[in-house]
Design a protein around this motif. Structure first.
Motif, PDB file in Angstrom:
ATOM      1  N   ALA A 156      46.601  -0.956  25.157  1.00 27.05           N
ATOM      2  CA  ALA A 156      46.264   0.361  25.705  1.00 27.05           C
ATOM      3  C   ALA A 156      44.810   0.419  26.151  1.00 27.05           C
ATOM      4  O   ALA A 156      44.487   1.032  27.185  1.00 27.05           O
ATOM      5  CB  ALA A 156      46.548   1.441  24.661  1.00 27.05           C
ATOM      6  N   LEU A 157      43.902  -0.209  25.397  1.00 22.70           N
ATOM      7  CA  LEU A 157      42.489  -0.173  25.753  1.00 22.70           C
ATOM      8  C   LEU A 157      42.245  -0.941  27.054  1.00 22.70           C
ATOM      9  O   LEU A 157      41.451  -0.508  27.909  1.00 22.70           O
ATOM     10  CB  LEU A 157      41.641  -0.746  24.620  1.00 22.70           C
ATOM     11  N   MET A 158      42.934  -2.053  27.238  1.00 15.61           N
ATOM     12  CA  MET A 158      42.782  -2.799  28.491  1.00 15.61           C
ATOM     13  C   MET A 158      43.315  -1.992  29.671  1.00 15.61           C
ATOM     14  O   MET A 158      42.704  -1.984  30.750  1.00 15.61           O
ATOM     15  CB  MET A 158      43.483  -4.154  28.382  1.00 15.61           C
ATOM     16  N   ALA A 159      44.423  -1.309  29.474  1.00 21.80           N
ATOM     17  CA  ALA A 159      44.957  -0.462  30.548  1.00 21.80           C
ATOM     18  C   ALA A 159      43.963   0.641  30.895  1.00 21.80           C
ATOM     19  O   ALA A 159      43.727   0.942  32.074  1.00 21.80           O
ATOM     20  CB  ALA A 159      46.296   0.135  30.129  1.00 21.80           C
ATOM     21  N   GLY A 160      43.374   1.254  29.876  1.00 23.09           N
ATOM     22  CA  GLY A 160      42.375   2.287  30.117  1.00 23.09           C
ATOM     23  C   GLY A 160      41.140   1.743  30.806  1.00 23.09           C
ATOM     24  O   GLY A 160      40.552   2.406  31.675  1.00 23.09           O
ATOM     25  N   ALA A 161      40.714   0.532  30.429  1.00 24.37           N
ATOM     26  CA  ALA A 161      39.542  -0.069  31.054  1.00 24.37           C
ATOM     27  C   ALA A 161      39.780  -0.330  32.534  1.00 24.37           C
ATOM     28  O   ALA A 161      38.866  -0.154  33.361  1.00 24.37           O
ATOM     29  CB  ALA A 161      39.180  -1.364  30.332  1.00 24.37           C
ATOM     30  N   ARG A 162      40.983  -0.728  32.890  1.00 24.85           N
ATOM     31  CA  ARG A 162      41.298  -0.961  34.301  1.00 24.85           C
ATOM     32  C   ARG A 162      41.203   0.341  35.105  1.00 24.85           C
ATOM     33  O   ARG A 162      40.665   0.363  36.220  1.00 24.85           O
ATOM     34  CB  ARG A 162      42.696  -1.559  34.439  1.00 24.85           C
ATOM     35  N   ILE A 163      41.732   1.421  34.548  1.00 28.39           N
ATOM     36  CA  ILE A 163      41.629   2.710  35.245  1.00 28.39           C
ATOM     37  C   ILE A 163      40.167   3.120  35.350  1.00 28.39           C
ATOM     38  O   ILE A 163      39.705   3.583  36.408  1.00 28.39           O
ATOM     39  CB  ILE A 163      42.443   3.784  34.506  1.00 28.39           C
ATOM     40  N   MET A 164      39.415   2.958  34.279  1.00 29.08           N
ATOM     41  CA  MET A 164      37.996   3.327  34.279  1.00 29.08           C
ATOM     42  C   MET A 164      37.226   2.529  35.320  1.00 29.08           C
ATOM     43  O   MET A 164      36.371   3.083  36.037  1.00 29.08           O
ATOM     44  CB  MET A 164      37.399   3.106  32.886  1.00 29.08           C
ATOM     45  N   GLU A 165      37.513   1.255  35.444  1.00 25.94           N
ATOM     46  CA  GLU A 165      36.831   0.436  36.450  1.00 25.94           C
ATOM     47  C   GLU A 165      37.115   0.944  37.858  1.00 25.94           C
ATOM     48  O   GLU A 165      36.210   0.990  38.707  1.00 25.94           O
ATOM     49  CB  GLU A 165      37.265  -1.024  36.310  1.00 25.94           C
ATOM     50  N   ARG A 166      38.357   1.345  38.120  1.00 19.19           N
ATOM     51  CA  ARG A 166      38.686   1.863  39.448  1.00 19.19           C
ATOM     52  C   ARG A 166      37.920   3.150  39.744  1.00 19.19           C
ATOM     53  O   ARG A 166      37.448   3.355  40.866  1.00 19.19           O
ATOM     54  CB  ARG A 166      40.196   2.090  39.567  1.00 19.19           C
ATOM     55  N   VAL A 167      37.821   4.014  38.745  1.00 22.44           N
ATOM     56  CA  VAL A 167      37.060   5.254  38.938  1.00 22.44           C
ATOM     57  C   VAL A 167      35.589   4.936  39.215  1.00 22.44           C
ATOM     58  O   VAL A 167      34.980   5.499  40.143  1.00 22.44           O
ATOM     59  CB  VAL A 167      37.198   6.167  37.700  1.00 22.44           C
ATOM     60  N   MET A 168      35.015   4.043  38.448  1.00 22.74           N
ATOM     61  CA  MET A 168      33.590   3.746  38.596  1.00 22.74           C
ATOM     62  C   MET A 168      33.277   3.020  39.897  1.00 22.74           C
ATOM     63  O   MET A 168      32.133   3.033  40.362  1.00 22.74           O
ATOM     64  CB  MET A 168      33.103   2.931  37.400  1.00 22.74           C
ATOM     65  N   GLU A 169      34.276   2.386  40.504  1.00 20.32           N
ATOM     66  CA  GLU A 169      34.071   1.697  41.788  1.00 20.32           C
ATOM     67  C   GLU A 169      34.505   2.548  42.977  1.00 20.32           C
ATOM     68  O   GLU A 169      34.468   2.082  44.127  1.00 20.32           O
ATOM     69  CB  GLU A 169      34.845   0.375  41.788  1.00 20.32           C
ATOM     70  N   ALA A 170      34.896   3.798  42.728  1.00 18.30           N
ATOM     71  CA  ALA A 170      35.393   4.652  43.805  1.00 18.30           C
ATOM     72  C   ALA A 170      34.242   5.107  44.719  1.00 18.30           C
ATOM     73  O   ALA A 170      33.080   5.161  44.303  1.00 18.30           O
ATOM     74  CB  ALA A 170      36.110   5.868  43.224  1.00 18.30           C
ATOM     75  N   PRO A 171      34.559   5.445  45.980  1.00 17.43           N
ATOM     76  CA  PRO A 171      33.524   5.799  46.968  1.00 17.43           C
ATOM     77  C   PRO A 171      32.570   6.919  46.562  1.00 17.43           C
ATOM     78  O   PRO A 171      31.377   6.844  46.898  1.00 17.43           O
ATOM     79  CB  PRO A 171      34.345   6.179  48.205  1.00 17.43           C
ATOM     80  N   PRO A 172      33.000   7.977  45.872  1.00 17.76           N
ATOM     81  CA  PRO A 172      32.034   9.051  45.580  1.00 17.76           C
ATOM     82  C   PRO A 172      30.806   8.598  44.792  1.00 17.76           C
ATOM     83  O   PRO A 172      29.755   9.248  44.862  1.00 17.76           O
ATOM     84  CB  PRO A 172      32.867  10.056  44.773  1.00 17.76           C
ATOM     85  N   LEU A 173      30.902   7.490  44.055  1.00 23.17           N
ATOM     86  CA  LEU A 173      29.765   7.024  43.266  1.00 23.17           C
ATOM     87  C   LEU A 173      28.917   6.000  44.006  1.00 23.17           C
ATOM     88  O   LEU A 173      27.906   5.525  43.466  1.00 23.17           O
ATOM     89  CB  LEU A 173      30.254   6.430  41.934  1.00 23.17           C
ATOM     90  N   ALA A 174      29.284   5.671  45.244  1.00 20.39           N
ATOM     91  CA  ALA A 174      28.570   4.641  45.995  1.00 20.39           C
ATOM     92  C   ALA A 174      27.073   4.926  46.143  1.00 20.39           C
ATOM     93  O   ALA A 174      26.252   3.997  46.055  1.00 20.39           O
ATOM     94  CB  ALA A 174      29.221   4.443  47.364  1.00 20.39           C
TER      95      ALA A 174
END
Length: 536
Positions: free
Chosen positions: A426-444
């Motif tokens: 579960a933690l790895m699944a959550g980390a993958r989602i978190m990585e996608r959020v942190m790499e999303a365009p609004p934070l560029a």
């Protein structure tokens, strides 16, 4: 000295218990706290949490260490816990989160009668003084001040947009009709009056206003060595300075998920093999004491920031903080009033998680406007930002015991992180989602280099989790309430097989709730305090 009630521990639960019990002028109450009064600037200024949580030096912080964790590459974890009136509510991020209603229904199913959601909601409302006003979900007149953040950073707004772009919809109230979604945390902070912008710890809300009562004695910088017993009855406590205090009615343990089981064990109450191993005479065999430890294991990723409107431990960043501190002293506003963990989200690691039709997330995000590395014990000069993910209902179970029979020694803490493989999945699944959020365009516009980058493989992610993950400060369960043989107390917190001895803190939780634990702990103390003295 003799009192009707002696409360051991002046943290979130102890502050509530002392204030509520002493509302009755016909009883005398003594509150014992190992730390100080919790009134100083480090506690009152929200942003200064960074100076306390690291435990370097251990200011208002027990700064415990765990046993080596096989699931974390044999590392010893760090466990900061508050050491002052207000306890961990004096050093936390002030986030007001209750968990999911189904969590409490599950408590009742596990034997904690009367702790279902409909039964506990009135006690949340009683405690809460929410700036949004009274509603079906919020109280407006309770002592605990709760409000919206005044000036969240622009990067936090961008992070929320990044969440929305990754199918985590907005939610403006994690304690409202639904928990799932992303939004700004409400915080336990004074929202009006002369203390506007200050932390509202449990002590500031409850016990500080009550300290002038003639029937309440508050002993700070005093430590309990053990509970005194006459047979199966608790009669008082012995302090480490040799002073004995007698309780006519009850001794109430509010020392938390680590301190309460340690006090029971030092007093001869607990598993016989644990007591005998340390030469403690067995006064009352109770096998569940110290068992059932649960905690939220947390994995963090951090980035350097291209913009300077975040927190940085560099000359420019420190100058910004100094200016922010001066503004906060004048107005109670600005960066110094920030909880630092401004944004959050509750989400599921996979669709149809529990099959019940309930929207009960199993992951939580905390978005922080600074670099957080090893509980702020590893410092970086760069401006930056971070995000945490934790698994809300871990399957792993640990324990608390004794290192030796000396009351001055810390407890033995073994969370057994990742001992159940379901938690890593579960933690790895959550980390993958978190990585996608942190790499999303609004934070560029802010995104600089990532700390601790890896090659993106499952093996690399697992290795990074095992190398760096640790607690996000929510230990519970070590004096579990219930009716079975491994329960330590009944649903009112009364220790099984004993008279005049009760526990009232997060150690009672049968199962860890889906969120931060301070608000639930305050709720529990409210409910138990109201029930003391009533027939059981």
């Amino acid at each position: 000295m003799e009192f009707d009630y002696i409360i051991c521990g002046g943290g979130s639960a102890g502050s509530v218990m002392a204030a509520r019990l002493s509302e009755n002028p016909g009883v005398t109450v003594c509150l014992i706290e190992a730390g100080g009064t919790g009134r100083d600037l480090l506690v009152r200024a929200p942003a200064l949490v960074a100076a306390m949580v690291s435990g370097r030096p251990p200011i208002h912080n027990w700064a415990f260490r765990t046993a080596p964790q096989p699931g974390l590459d044999g590392r010893r974890g760090f466990q900061p816990r508050g050491k002052a009136l207000g306890g961990s509510s004096a050093i936390n991020a002030m986030l007001y989160v209750r968990g999911h209603p189904a969590d409490y229904d599950e408590w009742a199913e596990l034997g904690a009668d009367g702790w279902d959601w409909q039964s506990v909601l009135p006690w949340f409302l009683r405690a809460e003084g929410n700036a949004r006003g009274a509603s079906a979900f919020h109280g407006a007149h309770g002592p605990l001040q709760v409000g919206d953040q005044q000036h969240p950073r622009a990067i936090t707004r961008a992070w929320l947009q990044a969440c929305a772009e990754n199918q985590i919809p907005p939610n403006d109230d994690f304690n409202g009709p639904r928990q799932a979604g992303s939004g700004l945390y409400q915080v336990t902070q004074f929202h009006d009056g002369p203390r506007r912008g200050e932390r509202c710890s449990a002590a500031a809300a409850y016990v500080h206003p009550a300290m002038s009562r003639p029937n309440l004695t508050v002993l700070t910088r005093a430590r309990v060595a053990r509970i005194t017993l006459e047979g199966k009855r608790a009669t008082g406590v012995l302090l480490t300075n040799g002073k004995a205090l007698r309780a006519r009615s009850e001794v109430v343990l509010c020392a938390g998920a680590f301190g309460s089981p340690q006090l029971l064990l030092l007093s001869g109450i607990g598993p016989e093999d644990e007591l005998r191993a340390h030469g403690v005479p067995v006064a009352h065999a109770l096998p569940g004491v110290g068992q059932n430890l649960q905690d939220h294991l947390d994995y963090t990723i951090s980035y350097r920031s291209l913009r300077r409107d975040v927190v940085g431990l560099n000359p420019r960043g420190l100058m910004r903080m100094l200016k922010a501190g001066l503004r906060w002293r004048r107005t109670g506003e600005g960066l110094f009033a920030s909880p630092m963990a401004e944004g959050g989200a509750f989400l599921s690691s996979r669709p149809g998680l529990d099959g019940s039709g309930l929207d009960r997330p199993d992951l939580q995000f905390h978005f922080v406007i600074g670099i957080v590395d090893d509980h702020m014990r590893r410092l970086h000069a760069a401006d930056g930002y971070s995000c945490h993910v934790c698994v809300l209902r871990p399957a792993s179970r640990g324990s608390v015991g004794l290192l030796d029979a000396r009351p001055e020694s810390p407890p033995r803490i073994d969370p057994a992180f990742l001992s159940d493989p379901a938690d890593l999945s579960a933690l790895m699944a959550g980390a993958r989602i978190m990585e996608r959020v942190m790499e999303a365009p609004p934070l560029a516009p802010w995104r600089g280099g990532r700390l601790y980058p890896h090659d993106g493989s499952d093996a690399a992610l697992e290795a990074d989790i095992r190398a760096r993950a640790d607690t996000i400060y929510h230990p519970v369960g070590t004096c579990r309430m219930g009716r079975d043989d491994m329960a330590v107390t009944d649903p009112e917190g009364r220790v099984h097989g004993m008279t005049g001895l009760r526990v009232a803190d997060a150690s009672l939780m049968p199962r860890l709730i889906g969120g931060n634990t301070n608000a639930p702990t305050i709720m529990m103390a409210e409910r138990i305090a109201a029930g003391i003295g009533t027939p059981g």
